[in-house]
Write a protein that holds these residues in place. Structure first.
Motif, short mmCIF file in Angstrom:
data_model
loop_
_atom_site.label_atom_id
_atom_site.label_comp_id
_atom_site.label_asym_id
_atom_site.label_seq_id
_atom_site.Cartn_x
_atom_site.Cartn_y
_atom_site.Cartn_z
N LEU A 103 0.88 -1.18 0.00
CA LEU A 103 0.00 0.00 0.00
C LEU A 103 0.91 1.23 0.00
N ASP A 104 0.42 2.32 -0.57
CA ASP A 104 1.19 3.56 -0.55
C ASP A 104 1.39 4.02 0.90
N THR A 107 -1.72 5.37 2.37
CA THR A 107 -2.91 4.50 2.36
C THR A 107 -2.96 3.69 3.65
N TYR A 134 -11.24 -1.26 -1.84
CA TYR A 134 -10.76 -0.01 -1.23
C TYR A 134 -11.92 0.94 -1.00
N HIS A 186 0.24 2.74 -7.50
CA HIS A 186 -0.74 3.84 -7.31
C HIS A 186 -2.02 3.61 -8.13
N GLN A 187 -2.41 2.35 -8.29
CA GLN A 187 -3.46 2.05 -9.27
C GLN A 187 -4.78 2.80 -9.06
N VAL A 188 -5.31 2.74 -7.84
CA VAL A 188 -6.63 3.35 -7.61
C VAL A 188 -6.54 4.87 -7.82
N LYS A 189 -5.48 5.46 -7.27
CA LYS A 189 -5.32 6.92 -7.41
C LYS A 189 -5.21 7.30 -8.89
N LEU A 202 -7.51 6.97 1.22
CA LEU A 202 -7.66 5.62 0.67
C LEU A 202 -7.40 4.58 1.76
#
Ligand code: URA
Length: 235
Positions: A103-104, A107, A134, A186-189, A202
């Motif tokens: 996770l970032d 996050t 998420y 950073h996929q979702v972002k 997130l």
């Protein structure tokens, strides 16, 4: 069969040096017989090993759930910054632990830490279709068009294609639940950014059918139950 010093070091009884001290101090029994020879071999799954009168419950691998707090790296080691491994209590620390699905730094939420590479691969490989869910808060309302794009599969500006994602827009319009079965950087972002939205918060809340234990405060962790390990692979 494995050397007794190696077995004990792998089960968190300290460094090899500390383990040798235990052995020399006659604190270790193998099948009821004192063992002082650190090179003696034993089968940790069959032989009865006792340390200071306590039976060893041998665990080939560790499987840990953590509620990752924001501000901590999901790496195994870092020279400057705190990592999720640094947050583990002593009894859950052992060599070879790593994060299965990073996770970032900013996050939060469900993080799996293990030393079982095959298991981690099963969670992370997009082919296995293990969905990670998420909760995201956005700077602007999420539109139906964004929903459609997510469901069709977002393509990043550099041409990277994402698999179709599931998305539920919350009642407030500015937050949503997103499920993806891959873990691009950073996929979702980045997916939201492709739709003109900035992620302001997130949190990963589930992996497969395994939900984050809400009794864990940020930074806390615990071992997974066997049934919980299976839940991650339920759809
Ligand atoms: N997607 C992101 O953008 N960040 C994460 O930490 C996880 C998924």
């Amino acid at each position: 069969m494995e050397r007794i010093d190696k077995i004990l070091a792998s089960q968190n009884f300290g460094s090899r040096k500390q383990v040798h001290k235990l052995l020399k101090g006659k604190s270790v029994l193998i099948n009821g017989i004192v063992c002082i020879d650190s090179s003696q071999k034993a089968d940790p799954e069959k032989d009865i090993i006792e340390i200071n009168g306590e039976k060893l419950v041998f665990k080939k691998h560790l499987y840990i759930m953590m509620n990752k707090p924001a501000g901590v790296l999901s790496a195994s080691k870092d020279k400057k910054e705190k990592t999720v491994i640094d947050l583990l209590p002593e009894m859950l620390k052992r060599q070879g632990l790593f994060v299965a699905g990073r996770l970032d730094k900013d996050t939060e939420g469900l993080m799996i830490i293990t030393d079982d590479g095959d298991f981690a691969h099963r969670i992370m490989s997009p082919n296995k279709k293990v969905y990670k869910k998420y909760f995201a808060k956005l700077d602007k309302p999420v539109t139906e068009e964004t929903k459609k794009k997510f469901e069709q599969g977002i393509v990043f500006k550099d041409g990277t294609e994402c698999l179709p994602a599931k998305i539920e827009i919350c009642e407030d319009g500015k937050s949503a639940y997103v499920s993806i079965c891959e873990g691009k950087f950073h996929q979702v972002k980045k997916m939201f950014l492709c739709c003109g939205l900035k992620v302001e918060y997130l949190k990963r809340i589930s992996i497969g059918k395994l939900e984050l234990d809400n009794l864990l405060d940020p930074g806390q962790s615990r071992e997974l139950e066997d049934c919980e390990k299976q839940q991650m692979f339920f759809v």
